[in-house]
Design a protein around this motif. Structure first.
Motif, PDB file in Angstrom:
ATOM      1  N   GLN A 127       0.833  -1.203   0.000  1.00  0.00           N
ATOM      2  CA  GLN A 127       0.000   0.000   0.000  1.00  0.00           C
ATOM      3  C   GLN A 127       0.868   1.254   0.000  1.00  0.00           C
ATOM      4  O   GLN A 127       0.575   2.222  -0.717  1.00  0.00           O
ATOM      5  N   LEU A 128       1.942   1.233   0.776  1.00  0.00           N
ATOM      6  CA  LEU A 128       2.869   2.369   0.789  1.00  0.00           C
ATOM      7  C   LEU A 128       3.534   2.539  -0.573  1.00  0.00           C
ATOM      8  O   LEU A 128       3.712   3.663  -1.054  1.00  0.00           O
ATOM      9  N   ASP A 129       3.890   1.432  -1.190  1.00  0.00           N
ATOM     10  CA  ASP A 129       4.505   1.483  -2.512  1.00  0.00           C
ATOM     11  C   ASP A 129       3.548   2.136  -3.507  1.00  0.00           C
ATOM     12  O   ASP A 129       3.945   3.019  -4.274  1.00  0.00           O
ATOM     13  N   SER A 130       2.304   1.726  -3.496  1.00  0.00           N
ATOM     14  CA  SER A 130       1.297   2.310  -4.395  1.00  0.00           C
ATOM     15  C   SER A 130       1.124   3.798  -4.128  1.00  0.00           C
ATOM     16  O   SER A 130       1.006   4.593  -5.069  1.00  0.00           O
ATOM     17  N   LEU A 131       1.109   4.166  -2.867  1.00  0.00           N
ATOM     18  CA  LEU A 131       0.963   5.570  -2.499  1.00  0.00           C
ATOM     19  C   LEU A 131       2.119   6.397  -3.057  1.00  0.00           C
ATOM     20  O   LEU A 131       1.904   7.444  -3.681  1.00  0.00           O
ATOM     21  N   TYR A 132       3.343   5.939  -2.841  1.00  0.00           N
ATOM     22  CA  TYR A 132       4.504   6.675  -3.338  1.00  0.00           C
ATOM     23  C   TYR A 132       4.478   6.782  -4.863  1.00  0.00           C
ATOM     24  O   TYR A 132       4.758   7.851  -5.419  1.00  0.00           O
ATOM     25  N   LYS A 133       4.170   5.700  -5.529  1.00  0.00           N
ATOM     26  CA  LYS A 133       4.146   5.731  -6.999  1.00  0.00           C
ATOM     27  C   LYS A 133       3.104   6.736  -7.503  1.00  0.00           C
ATOM     28  O   LYS A 133       3.370   7.494  -8.441  1.00  0.00           O
ATOM     29  N   ALA A 134       1.942   6.755  -6.890  1.00  0.00           N
ATOM     30  CA  ALA A 134       0.895   7.699  -7.291  1.00  0.00           C
ATOM     31  C   ALA A 134       1.329   9.139  -7.024  1.00  0.00           C
ATOM     32  O   ALA A 134       1.116  10.026  -7.866  1.00  0.00           O
ATOM     33  N   LEU A 135       1.940   9.377  -5.868  1.00  0.00           N
ATOM     34  CA  LEU A 135       2.372  10.741  -5.530  1.00  0.00           C
ATOM     35  C   LEU A 135       3.514  11.210  -6.418  1.00  0.00           C
ATOM     36  O   LEU A 135       3.558  12.382  -6.810  1.00  0.00           O
ATOM     37  N   LEU A 136       4.439  10.309  -6.731  1.00  0.00           N
ATOM     38  CA  LEU A 136       5.533  10.685  -7.632  1.00  0.00           C
ATOM     39  C   LEU A 136       4.985  11.061  -9.008  1.00  0.00           C
ATOM     40  O   LEU A 136       5.444  12.034  -9.625  1.00  0.00           O
ATOM     41  N   LYS A 137       4.003  10.319  -9.457  1.00  0.00           N
ATOM     42  CA  LYS A 137       3.390  10.630 -10.750  1.00  0.00           C
ATOM     43  C   LYS A 137       2.661  11.976 -10.682  1.00  0.00           C
ATOM     44  O   LYS A 137       2.800  12.807 -11.575  1.00  0.00           O
ATOM     45  N   GLU A 138       1.915  12.191  -9.613  1.00  0.00           N
ATOM     46  CA  GLU A 138       1.173  13.444  -9.461  1.00  0.00           C
ATOM     47  C   GLU A 138       2.118  14.645  -9.395  1.00  0.00           C
ATOM     48  O   GLU A 138       1.881  15.669 -10.032  1.00  0.00           O
ATOM     49  N   ALA A 139       3.195  14.516  -8.626  1.00  0.00           N
ATOM     50  CA  ALA A 139       4.164  15.608  -8.516  1.00  0.00           C
ATOM     51  C   ALA A 139       4.861  15.850  -9.855  1.00  0.00           C
ATOM     52  O   ALA A 139       5.075  17.002 -10.256  1.00  0.00           O
ATOM     53  N   ALA A 140       5.207  14.780 -10.560  1.00  0.00           N
ATOM     54  CA  ALA A 140       5.873  14.926 -11.860  1.00  0.00           C
ATOM     55  C   ALA A 140       4.977  15.656 -12.858  1.00  0.00           C
ATOM     56  O   ALA A 140       5.447  16.529 -13.596  1.00  0.00           O
ATOM     57  N   VAL A 141       3.697  15.309 -12.864  1.00  0.00           N
ATOM     58  CA  VAL A 141       2.749  15.976 -13.770  1.00  0.00           C
ATOM     59  C   VAL A 141       2.663  17.463 -13.421  1.00  0.00           C
ATOM     60  O   VAL A 141       2.683  18.327 -14.308  1.00  0.00           O
TER      61      VAL A 141
END
Length: 162
Positions: A127-141
């Motif tokens: 769950q933490l991994d999914s959270l980080y991946k989503a946030l990294l994508k959101e920040a990159a966008v």
């Protein structure tokens, strides 16, 4: 025909016994959890680099961009930056909480109890991994919106390009 039934019954019995006895090795599952943790820590570093870029953007970058793009709503951008940095901080806090509560020691527990514990931890770390991946994508966008790119090693904020 009787021979086939006997053979099938024997195979079925052996498979059932193997399934009952094979509860898993907690050491294998623990290693999977720790390996996933190590991968997430790299994402955590990327997230903190993104957070530093967002902070720099809020402190000085938006003012420069406003001069180039007078229609830029800096108040709205500050709010968006604040929202993203809070989400990144929250993810970091959740990771710290998980690490603080994670126990590698299984003394006094049966193998099955240890397997159950580490399987539960495996779910939490996923769950933490999914959270980080989503946030990294959101920040990159969001950063891409301003054509910002960060060097992944980011030794200083000089690597931030506009």
């Amino acid at each position: 025909m009787k021979k086939i039934k006997t053979t099938l019954l024997t195979i079925t019995t052996i498979l059932c016994m193997a399934a009952c006895q094979n509860e898993g090795d907690y050491k294998v599952i623990r290693k999977q959890v720790l390996d996933r943790h190590d991968q997430i820590m790299m994402d955590g570093e990327k997230a903190m680099n993104d957070k530093m870029m967002l902070d720099t953007l809020a402190l000085s970058g938006l003012a420069k961009l406003k001069a180039q793009q007078p229609s830029l709503d800096t108040a709205a951008e500050h709010q968006e930056i604040k929202r993203l940095t809070k989400k990144l901080d929250d993810a970091d806090e959740r990771m710290n909480d998980w690490m603080h509560n994670f126990k590698t020691d299984v003394d006094g527990k049966s193998n099955q109890q240890a397997v159950d514990y580490f399987n539960g931890q495996k779910t939490k770390i996923a769950q933490l991994d999914s959270l980080y991946k989503a946030l990294l994508k959101e920040a990159a966008v969001y950063l891409q919106k301003f054509n910002l790119k960060a060097d992944t090693t980011m030794k200083s904020m000089d690597h931030m390009k506009m």
